[in-house]
Scaffold this motif. Structure first.
Motif, PDB file in Angstrom:
ATOM      1  N   ARG A 100       0.840  -1.206   0.000  1.00 32.29           N
ATOM      2  CA  ARG A 100       0.000   0.000   0.000  1.00 32.29           C
ATOM      3  C   ARG A 100       0.874   1.256   0.000  1.00 32.29           C
ATOM      4  O   ARG A 100       0.593   2.231  -0.718  1.00 32.29           O
ATOM      5  N   TYR A 101       1.948   1.238   0.778  1.00 28.97           N
ATOM      6  CA  TYR A 101       2.855   2.382   0.878  1.00 28.97           C
ATOM      7  C   TYR A 101       3.525   2.684  -0.466  1.00 28.97           C
ATOM      8  O   TYR A 101       3.668   3.851  -0.854  1.00 28.97           O
ATOM      9  N   TYR A 102       3.923   1.636  -1.186  1.00 31.31           N
ATOM     10  CA  TYR A 102       4.624   1.823  -2.450  1.00 31.31           C
ATOM     11  C   TYR A 102       3.689   1.983  -3.646  1.00 31.31           C
ATOM     12  O   TYR A 102       4.140   2.097  -4.775  1.00 31.31           O
ATOM     13  N   GLY A 103       2.390   1.987  -3.420  1.00 29.14           N
ATOM     14  CA  GLY A 103       1.440   2.249  -4.490  1.00 29.14           C
ATOM     15  C   GLY A 103       0.982   1.036  -5.267  1.00 29.14           C
ATOM     16  O   GLY A 103       0.243   1.178  -6.246  1.00 29.14           O
ATOM     17  N   VAL A 104       1.398  -0.167  -4.836  1.00 29.99           N
ATOM     18  CA  VAL A 104       0.973  -1.381  -5.545  1.00 29.99           C
ATOM     19  C   VAL A 104      -0.537  -1.566  -5.422  1.00 29.99           C
ATOM     20  O   VAL A 104      -1.219  -1.900  -6.397  1.00 29.99           O
ATOM     21  N   LEU A 105      -1.068  -1.372  -4.215  1.00 33.98           N
ATOM     22  CA  LEU A 105      -2.504  -1.554  -4.013  1.00 33.98           C
ATOM     23  C   LEU A 105      -3.316  -0.507  -4.763  1.00 33.98           C
ATOM     24  O   LEU A 105      -4.435  -0.780  -5.196  1.00 33.98           O
ATOM     25  N   LEU A 172      -4.462  -8.030   7.584  1.00 35.96           N
ATOM     26  CA  LEU A 172      -4.981  -7.195   6.501  1.00 35.96           C
ATOM     27  C   LEU A 172      -5.749  -5.989   7.039  1.00 35.96           C
ATOM     28  O   LEU A 172      -5.729  -4.924   6.425  1.00 35.96           O
ATOM     29  N   ALA A 173      -6.438  -6.169   8.172  1.00 38.43           N
ATOM     30  CA  ALA A 173      -7.159  -5.041   8.774  1.00 38.43           C
ATOM     31  C   ALA A 173      -6.186  -3.938   9.177  1.00 38.43           C
ATOM     32  O   ALA A 173      -6.452  -2.749   8.956  1.00 38.43           O
ATOM     33  N   MET A 174      -5.057  -4.327   9.759  1.00 32.63           N
ATOM     34  CA  MET A 174      -4.039  -3.332  10.129  1.00 32.63           C
ATOM     35  C   MET A 174      -3.413  -2.707   8.887  1.00 32.63           C
ATOM     36  O   MET A 174      -3.225  -1.486   8.800  1.00 32.63           O
ATOM     37  N   ALA A 175      -3.088  -3.560   7.903  1.00 29.01           N
ATOM     38  CA  ALA A 175      -2.418  -3.068   6.701  1.00 29.01           C
ATOM     39  C   ALA A 175      -3.298  -2.123   5.900  1.00 29.01           C
ATOM     40  O   ALA A 175      -2.793  -1.186   5.269  1.00 29.01           O
ATOM     41  N   GLY A 176      -4.607  -2.367   5.907  1.00 33.15           N
ATOM     42  CA  GLY A 176      -5.509  -1.556   5.107  1.00 33.15           C
ATOM     43  C   GLY A 176      -5.971  -0.282   5.767  1.00 33.15           C
ATOM     44  O   GLY A 176      -6.552   0.578   5.108  1.00 33.15           O
ATOM     45  N   ALA A 177      -5.713  -0.150   7.068  1.00 34.13           N
ATOM     46  CA  ALA A 177      -6.213   1.027   7.786  1.00 34.13           C
ATOM     47  C   ALA A 177      -5.104   1.878   8.397  1.00 34.13           C
ATOM     48  O   ALA A 177      -5.319   3.060   8.670  1.00 34.13           O
ATOM     49  N   LEU A 178      -3.923   1.294   8.620  1.00 34.99           N
ATOM     50  CA  LEU A 178      -2.836   2.004   9.293  1.00 34.99           C
ATOM     51  C   LEU A 178      -1.683   2.288   8.340  1.00 34.99           C
ATOM     52  O   LEU A 178      -1.559   1.656   7.285  1.00 34.99           O
ATOM     53  N   ARG A 179      -0.839   3.221   8.722  1.00 36.88           N
ATOM     54  CA  ARG A 179       0.383   3.473   7.969  1.00 36.88           C
ATOM     55  C   ARG A 179       1.294   2.257   8.041  1.00 36.88           C
ATOM     56  O   ARG A 179       1.190   1.441   8.970  1.00 36.88           O
ATOM     57  N   ALA A 180       2.188   2.134   7.082  1.00 34.44           N
ATOM     58  CA  ALA A 180       3.071   0.973   7.028  1.00 34.44           C
ATOM     59  C   ALA A 180       3.898   0.837   8.300  1.00 34.44           C
ATOM     60  O   ALA A 180       4.072  -0.266   8.837  1.00 34.44           O
ATOM     61  N   VAL A 250     -15.010 -13.922  12.034  1.00 32.78           N
ATOM     62  CA  VAL A 250     -16.067 -13.190  11.344  1.00 32.78           C
ATOM     63  C   VAL A 250     -15.937 -11.691  11.590  1.00 32.78           C
ATOM     64  O   VAL A 250     -16.001 -10.876  10.652  1.00 32.78           O
ATOM     65  N   VAL A 251     -15.741 -11.312  12.850  1.00 35.37           N
ATOM     66  CA  VAL A 251     -15.663  -9.886  13.189  1.00 35.37           C
ATOM     67  C   VAL A 251     -14.476  -9.220  12.504  1.00 35.37           C
ATOM     68  O   VAL A 251     -14.602  -8.157  11.878  1.00 35.37           O
ATOM     69  N   ILE A 252     -13.296  -9.838  12.600  1.00 32.83           N
ATOM     70  CA  ILE A 252     -12.092  -9.227  12.032  1.00 32.83           C
ATOM     71  C   ILE A 252     -12.173  -9.203  10.506  1.00 32.83           C
ATOM     72  O   ILE A 252     -11.749  -8.228   9.870  1.00 32.83           O
ATOM     73  N   LEU A 253     -12.733 -10.246   9.911  1.00 37.66           N
ATOM     74  CA  LEU A 253     -12.849 -10.283   8.456  1.00 37.66           C
ATOM     75  C   LEU A 253     -13.781  -9.186   7.954  1.00 37.66           C
ATOM     76  O   LEU A 253     -13.494  -8.526   6.945  1.00 37.66           O
ATOM     77  N   ILE A 254     -14.882  -8.971   8.653  1.00 38.20           N
ATOM     78  CA  ILE A 254     -15.800  -7.889   8.269  1.00 38.20           C
ATOM     79  C   ILE A 254     -15.122  -6.536   8.397  1.00 38.20           C
ATOM     80  O   ILE A 254     -15.230  -5.666   7.515  1.00 38.20           O
ATOM     81  N   VAL A 255     -14.392  -6.350   9.500  1.00 44.34           N
ATOM     82  CA  VAL A 255     -13.663  -5.085   9.694  1.00 44.34           C
ATOM     83  C   VAL A 255     -12.644  -4.882   8.581  1.00 44.34           C
ATOM     84  O   VAL A 255     -12.518  -3.780   8.015  1.00 44.34           O
ATOM     85  N   ALA A 256     -11.904  -5.936   8.239  1.00 42.89           N
ATOM     86  CA  ALA A 256     -10.882  -5.816   7.192  1.00 42.89           C
ATOM     87  C   ALA A 256     -11.496  -5.445   5.856  1.00 42.89           C
ATOM     88  O   ALA A 256     -10.979  -4.568   5.134  1.00 42.89           O
ATOM     89  N   MET A 257     -12.614  -6.071   5.495  1.00 44.11           N
ATOM     90  CA  MET A 257     -13.232  -5.810   4.212  1.00 44.11           C
ATOM     91  C   MET A 257     -13.853  -4.424   4.138  1.00 44.11           C
ATOM     92  O   MET A 257     -13.944  -3.828   3.052  1.00 44.11           O
ATOM     93  N   ARG A 258     -14.290  -3.894   5.277  1.00 50.63           N
ATOM     94  CA  ARG A 258     -14.952  -2.581   5.259  1.00 50.63           C
ATOM     95  C   ARG A 258     -13.979  -1.420   5.426  1.00 50.63           C
ATOM     96  O   ARG A 258     -14.291  -0.296   5.005  1.00 50.63           O
ATOM     97  N   THR A 259     -12.835  -1.653   6.036  1.00 54.55           N
ATOM     98  CA  THR A 259     -11.891  -0.558   6.309  1.00 54.55           C
ATOM     99  C   THR A 259     -10.669  -0.592   5.413  1.00 54.55           C
ATOM    100  O   THR A 259      -9.890   0.359   5.438  1.00 54.55           O
ATOM    101  N   PHE A 260     -10.520  -1.650   4.624  1.00 55.45           N
ATOM    102  CA  PHE A 260      -9.318  -1.771   3.781  1.00 55.45           C
ATOM    103  C   PHE A 260      -9.275  -0.666   2.748  1.00 55.45           C
ATOM    104  O   PHE A 260     -10.240  -0.447   2.011  1.00 55.45           O
ATOM    105  N   LYS A 261      -8.147   0.034   2.678  1.00 55.78           N
ATOM    106  CA  LYS A 261      -7.975   1.139   1.742  1.00 55.78           C
ATOM    107  C   LYS A 261      -6.886   0.776   0.733  1.00 55.78           C
ATOM    108  O   LYS A 261      -5.866   0.165   1.077  1.00 55.78           O
ATOM    109  N   TRP A 262      -7.097   1.206  -0.512  1.00 53.72           N
ATOM    110  CA  TRP A 262      -6.131   0.921  -1.561  1.00 53.72           C
ATOM    111  C   TRP A 262      -4.908   1.820  -1.454  1.00 53.72           C
ATOM    112  O   TRP A 262      -3.832   1.463  -1.924  1.00 53.72           O
ATOM    113  N   GLU A 263      -5.063   2.992  -0.836  1.00 56.08           N
ATOM    114  CA  GLU A 263      -3.939   3.923  -0.756  1.00 56.08           C
ATOM    115  C   GLU A 263      -4.014   4.746   0.514  1.00 56.08           C
ATOM    116  O   GLU A 263      -5.000   4.719   1.218  1.00 56.08           O
TER     117      GLU A 263
END
Length: 263
Positions: A100-105, A172-180, A250-263
């Motif tokens: 995500r940091y390098y722009g791949v996502l 993935l929840a951390m990676a998609g919502a937080l800085r690298a 279930v809880v973490i997967l839902i959070v990951a899918m809803r908060t995951f950001k491409w950039e």
């Protein structure tokens, strides 16, 4: 960090048929496995460290062992749980955060691949990687410590799969919502906490009562207990640990899918 992607460019039309979705997931899974094989540090975390932990603690007399059990029988379920956490939460979480940091996502976000399909592909790639982990750890336990399989293989495999989904989703929840940098620090900190409070190396009954009570609610202890109960003689379905682990998944997967950001 490789930035190429096997997916189509942003000018390609989005297709949502089941067949196209399956092809996208399969293609991305192949890409994830290729990238993982090129990261030497990932191999170290996911394959070598769990084996070193098994050898280290099985060679010493500092870990309490139940009467009638070998050290390998007592340790292997917990080490497998640690390996799953290393592969899903640490390896996948940190690698995805830097993608995500390098722009791949960001590039993937403009392709036909949806957010949920990307997450599914990454989890499948971790499942494939864990087949190698499990075979390696079991091979070491059999070759050096005389470990023999007992318990219920189907329930043990179910526990491994559910644990993989849980900790991969957490990474993935951390990676998609937080800085690298935050994902790097958070994943490693949680990994250490889960090793100490997961019951894989030090049984929870050896912890102070208030800490043990909190640890019982963590996904790490749920996974460890599920594996311990399914990998012992007469192993049966561990109802409470599996329900707790399923709720976390279930809880973490839902959070990951809803908060995951491409950039």
């Amino acid at each position: 960090m490789a930035t190429q992607t096997p997916l189509t460019t942003e000018s390609a039309p989005r297709r949502n048929t089941p067949a196209s979705a399956g092809r996208q997931i399969l293609k991305q899974t192949q890409y994830e496995l290729l990238l993982t094989s090129r990261r030497g540090e990932n191999v170290l975390v996911t394959l070598i460290i769990p084996v070193m932990l098994l050898i280290f603690f099985a060679s010493l007399n500092i870990i309490p062992v139940k009467q009638g059990e070998s050290k390998a029988t007592s340790l292997l379920p917990g080490i497998l749980a640690i390996a799953i956490m290393a592969a899903g939460m640490v390896n996948l979480g940190i690698a995805t955060a830097y993608e995500r940091y390098y722009g791949v996502l960001k590039r993937l976000g403009s392709s036909p691949l949806s957010r949920s399909r990307l997450i599914i592909a990454k989890i499948i790639s971790i499942l494939v990687l864990e087949i190698v982990q499990v075979l390696l750890l079991i091979g070491v336990a059999v070759a050096f410590y005389g470990w023999r399989p007992v318990g219920s293989l189907p329930f043990a495999l179910l526990s491994l799969a559910l644990g993989t989904v849980t900790f991969s989703a957490l990474g993935l929840a951390m990676a998609g919502a937080l800085r690298a940098e935050m994902t790097l620090a958070g994943a490693n900190a949680l990994f250490l906490v889960f090793i100490l409070l997961g019951g894989g190396i030090l049984p929870l009954e050896h912890l102070p009562a208030p800490i043990a009570a909190v640890a019982q609610l963590l996904p790490a202890s749920a996974l460890t207990q599920a594996l311990q109960q399914t990998m012992t003689a007469g192993g049966t379905l561990p109802v409470y640990p599996m329900i707790l682990l399923a709720v976390w998944a279930v809880v973490i997967l839902i959070v990951a899918m809803r908060t995951f950001k491409w950039e």
